[in-house]
Write a protein that holds these residues in place. Structure first.
Motif, PDB file in Angstrom:
ATOM      1  N   LEU A 210       0.828  -1.206   0.000  1.00 32.23           N
ATOM      2  CA  LEU A 210       0.000   0.000   0.000  1.00 32.23           C
ATOM      3  C   LEU A 210       0.861   1.254   0.000  1.00 32.23           C
ATOM      4  N   ARG A 211       1.926   1.262   0.809  1.00 37.36           N
ATOM      5  CA  ARG A 211       2.808   2.434   0.850  1.00 37.36           C
ATOM      6  C   ARG A 211       3.473   2.663  -0.499  1.00 37.36           C
ATOM      7  N   ARG A 212       3.929   1.595  -1.128  1.00 34.53           N
ATOM      8  CA  ARG A 212       4.573   1.741  -2.444  1.00 34.53           C
ATOM      9  C   ARG A 212       3.571   2.241  -3.487  1.00 34.53           C
ATOM     10  N   THR A 213       2.331   1.765  -3.391  1.00 27.92           N
ATOM     11  CA  THR A 213       1.297   2.189  -4.341  1.00 27.92           C
ATOM     12  C   THR A 213       0.967   3.667  -4.159  1.00 27.92           C
ATOM     13  N   ARG A 214       0.801   4.092  -2.909  1.00 30.34           N
ATOM     14  CA  ARG A 214       0.477   5.495  -2.653  1.00 30.34           C
ATOM     15  C   ARG A 214       1.598   6.408  -3.132  1.00 30.34           C
ATOM     16  N   ALA A 215       2.853   6.017  -2.887  1.00 32.44           N
ATOM     17  CA  ALA A 215       3.981   6.835  -3.325  1.00 32.44           C
ATOM     18  C   ALA A 215       3.994   6.966  -4.847  1.00 32.44           C
TER      19      ALA A 215
END
Length: 285
Positions: A210-215
């Motif tokens: 999720l963090r990689r996607t949001r970034a």
């Protein structure tokens, strides 16, 4: 920036050499939408369509600024001859006009009080090789920045064993977005960007994906905003820019409260008849 051509509307191979007969309603809706875009002279900058897989499942995770973001994203998928099944709130499917169209296009209804069925349906669609479109902010972002994401998109990708294709849309909110009247203007530029797939690593936790996607989504949106060819016409026209770019949209901190009320269904909205709603959207008394 390119505009829709009449030849695009009638191209026999627009959806590939052998499109699925079951998707005729979806293809018809896209052609009708192309007619509307051509009539109003919309200009498009679509980049990164090659990141959408030609075959197989993937989650398309995009920011959300406009009521018509799903249509702009689908137009971005057409070069790959793909159709995107979007997850949308169940109330849209209950509408007597929109509901039959949404079901015919095989979009996925989401009941926010009982979302497990929609989640399972989306996972099955991904495992069957479909593209599933998700707006993981769960509502239109009042700040026009990427807000916190719901974990469902990442959980789906991990469970189905498919990549997430991050995306960003920008510009369509100048025509139709929440808490603003629809403004039917000609020549509006709309940017659609797709990024490199975010592939869950073996054993990777959902929150990490999720963090990689949001970034990735935030980076794409920043690029779309900074490359956008139009500028506000004056101080009264700065509402569609985020605060960090000199606009008058709510800050991300203020927007969290506004958007949380939308997601939770606690936002207070005036009750109007259908005729009043139409006049309100068109800016008429």
């Amino acid at each position: 920036m390119q505009t829709v051509r009449w030849s695009d509307v009638v191209r026999r191979d627009l959806f590939g050499p052998a499109p699925d007969r079951r998707d005729r309603p979806y293809r018809l809706v896209i052609r009708v939408f192309l007619v509307v875009l051509k009539a109003f002279g919309f200009r498009f900058d679509v980049r990164g369509s090659e990141h959408l897989p030609r075959h197989g499942g993937a989650v398309v995770a995009s920011n959300h600024v406009s009521y018509f973001d799903f249509t702009y994203l689908e137009l971005g998928a057409v070069p790959q001859h793909r159709l995107v099944r979007f997850m949308a709130k169940a109330s849209v499917f209950d509408h007597r006009l929109a509901g039959p169209v949404m079901r015919a296009m095989q979009h996925i209804p989401v009941d926010r009080t009982a979302g497990l069925a929609a989640f399972d349906e989306a996972v099955r669609a991904l495992q069957d090789g479909q593209l599933v479109g998700v707006f993981p902010e769960a509502t239109i972002s009042s700040s026009f920045t990427v807000q916190e994401l719901k974990a469902g998109a990442a959980r789906m990708a991990v469970l189905a064993g498919v990549p997430i294709v991050p995306a960003a849309v920008w510009g369509g909110h100048r025509v139709a977005t929440k808490n603003r009247r629809v403004t039917l203007r000609r020549g509006v530029p709309v940017t659609v960007l797709f990024g490199e797939p975010v592939v869950p690593e073996p054993g990777e936790k959902t929150q990490s994906v999720l963090r990689r996607t949001r970034a990735a989504m935030a980076e794409l949106l920043d690029q779309a905003q900074r490359d956008y060819p139009d500028a506000p016409a004056g101080d009264d026209d700065r509402w569609w820019l985020p605060a960090h770019l000199g606009g008058t949209a709510p800050t991300p901190e203020r927007a969290r409260d506004i958007d949380r009320a939308d997601v939770q269904g606690t936002a207070v909205t005036p009750q109007r008849t259908l005729g009043q709603k139409v006049r309100h959207l068109l800016g008429r008394r």
